[in-house]
Every structure is written in structure tokens, then in C-alpha cells.
Design an enzyme around this catalytic site. Sequence first.
Site, short mmCIF file in Angstrom:
data_model
loop_
_atom_site.label_atom_id
_atom_site.label_comp_id
_atom_site.label_asym_id
_atom_site.label_seq_id
_atom_site.Cartn_x
_atom_site.Cartn_y
_atom_site.Cartn_z
N LYS A 1 -7.33 1.40 -2.80
CA LYS A 1 -6.88 0.89 -1.50
C LYS A 1 -6.91 2.00 -0.45
CE LYS A 1 -5.06 -1.24 1.86
NZ LYS A 1 -4.07 -2.18 2.21
N THR B 1 0.85 -1.18 0.00
CA THR B 1 0.00 0.00 0.00
C THR B 1 0.89 1.23 0.00
OG1 THR B 1 -1.74 -1.15 1.19
CG2 THR B 1 -1.79 1.25 1.24
N LYS C 1 -0.03 5.21 8.31
CA LYS C 1 0.55 5.54 6.99
C LYS C 1 -0.54 5.74 5.96
CE LYS C 1 1.45 2.12 4.49
NZ LYS C 1 1.86 0.89 3.83
#
Length: 287
Positions: free
Chosen positions: A170, A95, A238
Amino acid sequence: MIVGWIGLGNMGVPMAGNLLAAGYDVSVWNRTPDKAAPLVALGAKQVASLPRLVEECDVLFTMVSDDEAVKAIYTGADGVLSARVSGKLAIDMSTIAPETSRFLAEQAKKAGLRFLDAPVSGSVGPAKEAQLVIMVGGEKADYDEAKPLLDKLGKAAIYLGPNGAGTSAKLAINLLLGITVQGVSETLLFARSLGIETEQMLEIISQSAVGTPLIRGKAASILADDYPAAFALKHMAKDLRLAREAGVSTPLAESAQATYRQALEEGLGELDLMAILRHLQGPSLTK
Ligand code: NA7
């Protein structure tokens, strides 16, 4: 066909294991070599040099932490692009920022390497059970070629458009995940403050319209106040940061980002993201 796999963290190990179980020849490389042991025991070949692994394989998977790690893997000295890659297919399942996926796709193209961004929704449990949801960006023909492999890793592999589309989707789904986990935590703490036991509140949530497999799956962890990482809090922090950097107005996600960042600063990063509950309940109640 030889499949190369780079990145043997919490996700990479079970995912590469599923390809082995499906009968593929899998060669692996990890920065910390010891982590390859469970896969070698299942029949994987461990290759000591990353460029050599790349040259040996036909299709290459990468599953590492973040933008910095993926850039190091592809464009660093002794990285993927330092090897002979022409005609091969790389599938990055990490990701990262959509911008980084597009940058890497361009760099890869210059070297003749085809590149898909294919991050996943689902943590260690779904990774083990091949129940991930995979979001794919890149050339449709490359997706078609990758699909049989992706089908061994997840229950759905969805083609979304050009490079960066997979990582964009995502970030969107994880924005909902981050907000949901914080929302559940606040609900439980709110209820507890008003005298409602956490166990009973979890039962109510689970029976209600907002009950989800996610919340049911975290119940045991919440009740034990024990958060082994299925999806590390540092990765959630993150992802919310990356969502914020996309520059779209998302008031709830912005607030959640600040909370996860504080939890990270408190040292909870290696625990499961559900440990946001421990952060929100405050140090006095923490074990
Ligand atoms: P983990 O369990 O934190 O594993 C991270 C992996 O990334 C692990 O193999 C690391 O190698 C590798 N890594 C991290 N930085 C680097 C650099 N600079 N160079 C090479 N390899 C690196 O993460 P998960 O498996 O839970 O998650 C993977 C992705 O899926 C991530 O993007 C999540 O957000 C979703 P190490 O073993 O530390 O040497």
C-alpha cells in the site's frame, strides 16, 4: 456469521454498506457514534461498546485513520484486545506502517486473535462501487477465509505474504499516487504559465500515454477549483511520511512529502489530495 466494523469515516461507511448490501449481518462501532446513522438506516446494528462489538462478531474489520488510531483501537483500554477474541479474525484495512501491522499481529496472536493487514487502493468512489484493490498480509489460510468478504469490497484482493506485506504494498502504490498527483499539478501550472488553458491541457493529458482514470476523475474538481475529499490530503501526507520512514531511497517521493507537508501546514489537509494544486499555485491564485 456476524461481521463487526470499526471506523466509519469516508471509507468505512461505504465499505460496511457493501457488506450489508451483500446480505451480511453487520454490527458497527465508531468513536463518534453519529456517523453510524447511514448504516443503521441500511440495517446495521450499532453497538455502544467496542469490546461488546468484538465479542459479538466472528470477523472484525477496522478502518481508521493512522497508526495511532489503530493502536488505540486494538491495544488501548477498552480496545479490541481487552475483549474475548480467541479464534476470531481481525482484518485491518487502515493504511499504517508495516512495522505497526507486524506489532499488532504479534499482540493479536498472543490473545489468540488472527490478524490480516489488508489496506486498499482506491478512494470513496471505488469504495462505494466495490472496486477497491485490496493488498493482504498475514496467514494464507486467514486470507482464504476472508476472501469472500473482501470480494464484496473490491475488484481484487491480492495475497502478498506475511503480516506487513499488505501495508508495504500500500505504501508503494500510494507513493506513485502522491508523485502522480503532484506531477499533474506541476504540469498544469507549467502549461498555464506558458499560456495553455487548464481545460485543454487536461484533454491533452487524457488523450496521451500518461492519461489515467485518476487524472480524468479529478478533471471536474480541478476545473472548479473545488476539492471535496475523496482521499484526504492529510492521509496522502501521512502515507508519504510512512514511505519515507521505511528508509528506502526515493528522491521523488521525498520531494513530494515535503510539498504535501507544506500543504498540510497551509490548512489543506481535509480537502482532497488534488488540492496540492491549490498549494502549488500559491496563495495569490487561491480562491
Ligand atoms: P477518515 O474519513 O478520516 O475517518 C477516520 C476514521 O478513523 C473515523 O472513523 C475516525 O473516528 C477514526 N479514528 C481516528 N482516530 C481514532 C482514534 N484515536 N480512535 C478511534 N477511532 C479513530 O478516513 P478515511 O475513511 O478516508 O480513511 C481510512 C483509512 O483508509 C486511512 O488509513 C486512509 O489512509 C486510508 P471519528 O469518526 O473521527 O470519531
